[in-house]
Design a protein around this motif. Structure first.
Motif, mmCIF file in Angstrom:
data_model
loop_
_atom_site.group_PDB
_atom_site.id
_atom_site.type_symbol
_atom_site.label_atom_id
_atom_site.label_comp_id
_atom_site.label_asym_id
_atom_site.label_seq_id
_atom_site.Cartn_x
_atom_site.Cartn_y
_atom_site.Cartn_z
ATOM 1 N N THR A 182 -5.154 -0.274 -5.706
ATOM 2 C CA THR A 182 -3.845 -0.567 -6.272
ATOM 3 C C THR A 182 -2.773 -0.297 -5.222
ATOM 4 O OG1 THR A 182 -3.590 1.692 -7.101
ATOM 5 C CG2 THR A 182 -4.523 0.079 -8.619
ATOM 6 N N PHE A 183 -1.635 -0.967 -5.345
ATOM 7 C CA PHE A 183 -0.499 -0.722 -4.466
ATOM 8 C C PHE A 183 0.447 0.257 -5.124
ATOM 9 C CE2 PHE A 183 -1.737 -4.863 -2.770
ATOM 10 C CZ PHE A 183 -1.603 -4.639 -1.404
ATOM 11 N N SER A 184 1.119 1.069 -4.303
ATOM 12 C CA SER A 184 2.194 1.906 -4.825
ATOM 13 C C SER A 184 3.492 1.108 -4.720
ATOM 14 C CB SER A 184 2.292 3.204 -4.030
ATOM 15 O OG SER A 184 2.801 2.966 -2.747
ATOM 16 N N LEU A 191 -1.852 1.338 -0.111
ATOM 17 C CA LEU A 191 -2.909 0.733 -0.905
ATOM 18 C C LEU A 191 -3.937 1.825 -1.134
ATOM 19 C CD1 LEU A 191 -4.182 -1.841 -2.128
ATOM 20 C CD2 LEU A 191 -5.163 -2.297 0.113
ATOM 21 N N PHE A 192 -4.201 2.142 -2.407
ATOM 22 C CA PHE A 192 -5.121 3.228 -2.741
ATOM 23 C C PHE A 192 -6.462 2.658 -3.171
ATOM 24 C CE2 PHE A 192 -0.872 4.837 -3.468
ATOM 25 C CZ PHE A 192 -0.911 6.065 -2.843
ATOM 26 N N VAL A 237 -6.636 6.031 1.362
ATOM 27 C CA VAL A 237 -5.281 5.478 1.416
ATOM 28 C C VAL A 237 -5.145 4.597 2.652
ATOM 29 C CG1 VAL A 237 -2.824 6.017 1.561
ATOM 30 C CG2 VAL A 237 -4.341 7.499 0.245
ATOM 31 N N CYS A 238 -4.676 3.375 2.421
ATOM 32 C CA CYS A 238 -4.461 2.420 3.511
ATOM 33 C C CYS A 238 -2.963 2.117 3.580
ATOM 34 C CB CYS A 238 -5.247 1.140 3.229
ATOM 35 S SG CYS A 238 -4.990 -0.174 4.424
ATOM 36 N N LYS A 239 -2.381 2.228 4.761
ATOM 37 C CA LYS A 239 -0.976 1.873 4.933
ATOM 38 C C LYS A 239 -0.901 0.376 5.210
ATOM 39 C CE LYS A 239 3.140 2.908 7.623
ATOM 40 N NZ LYS A 239 3.704 3.712 8.716
#
Length: 115
Positions: A102-104, A94-95, A76-78
């Motif tokens: 993909t973005f949440s 960003l997963f 997981v990237c913030k």
């Protein structure tokens, strides 16, 4: 500073979006692992004063990379909009799933992200 001004003038003259990618200064030993802010960027004064938006990416380190099968960074990237002339700060996630990511849903308030 001069280069950032020239890029901004270029963007205005040709009515185009210019994206500048920077990196933070090496953190002090007691600050390793914390999320960066605009002031941490090399050339930070130029980034902060000339940019319309500043996005900062942060991924936690999971290991030091000794184990070849263990990923070095969290999946997981913030993605944080740290500075913007048009809106309030915001963040999303960003997963990473192998080669895909993909973005949440974009959060409405930066504070909501830090639950």
């Amino acid at each position: 500073s001069e280069a950032m001004r020239m890029l901004k003038d270029l963007a205005v003259e040709y009515n185009t979006i210019v994206i500048v990618v920077g990196q933070p200064r090496k953190p002090l030993a007691n600050h390793r692992g914390r999320e960066a802010v605009t002031q941490d960027l090399k050339g930070s004064e130029s980034f902060g004063s000339d940019a319309s938006q500043v996005f900062i990416l942060h991924r936690d380190r999971k290991s030091n990379g000794d184990d070849e099968n263990m990923p070095i960074f969290d999946s997981v990237c913030k993605v944080k909009l740290d500075k913007s002339r048009e809106s309030e700060p915001r963040a999303t996630k960003l997963f990473f799933d192998g080669a895909r990511c993909t973005f949440s849903m974009l959060e409405r308030n930066l504070g909501e992200y830090d639950e």
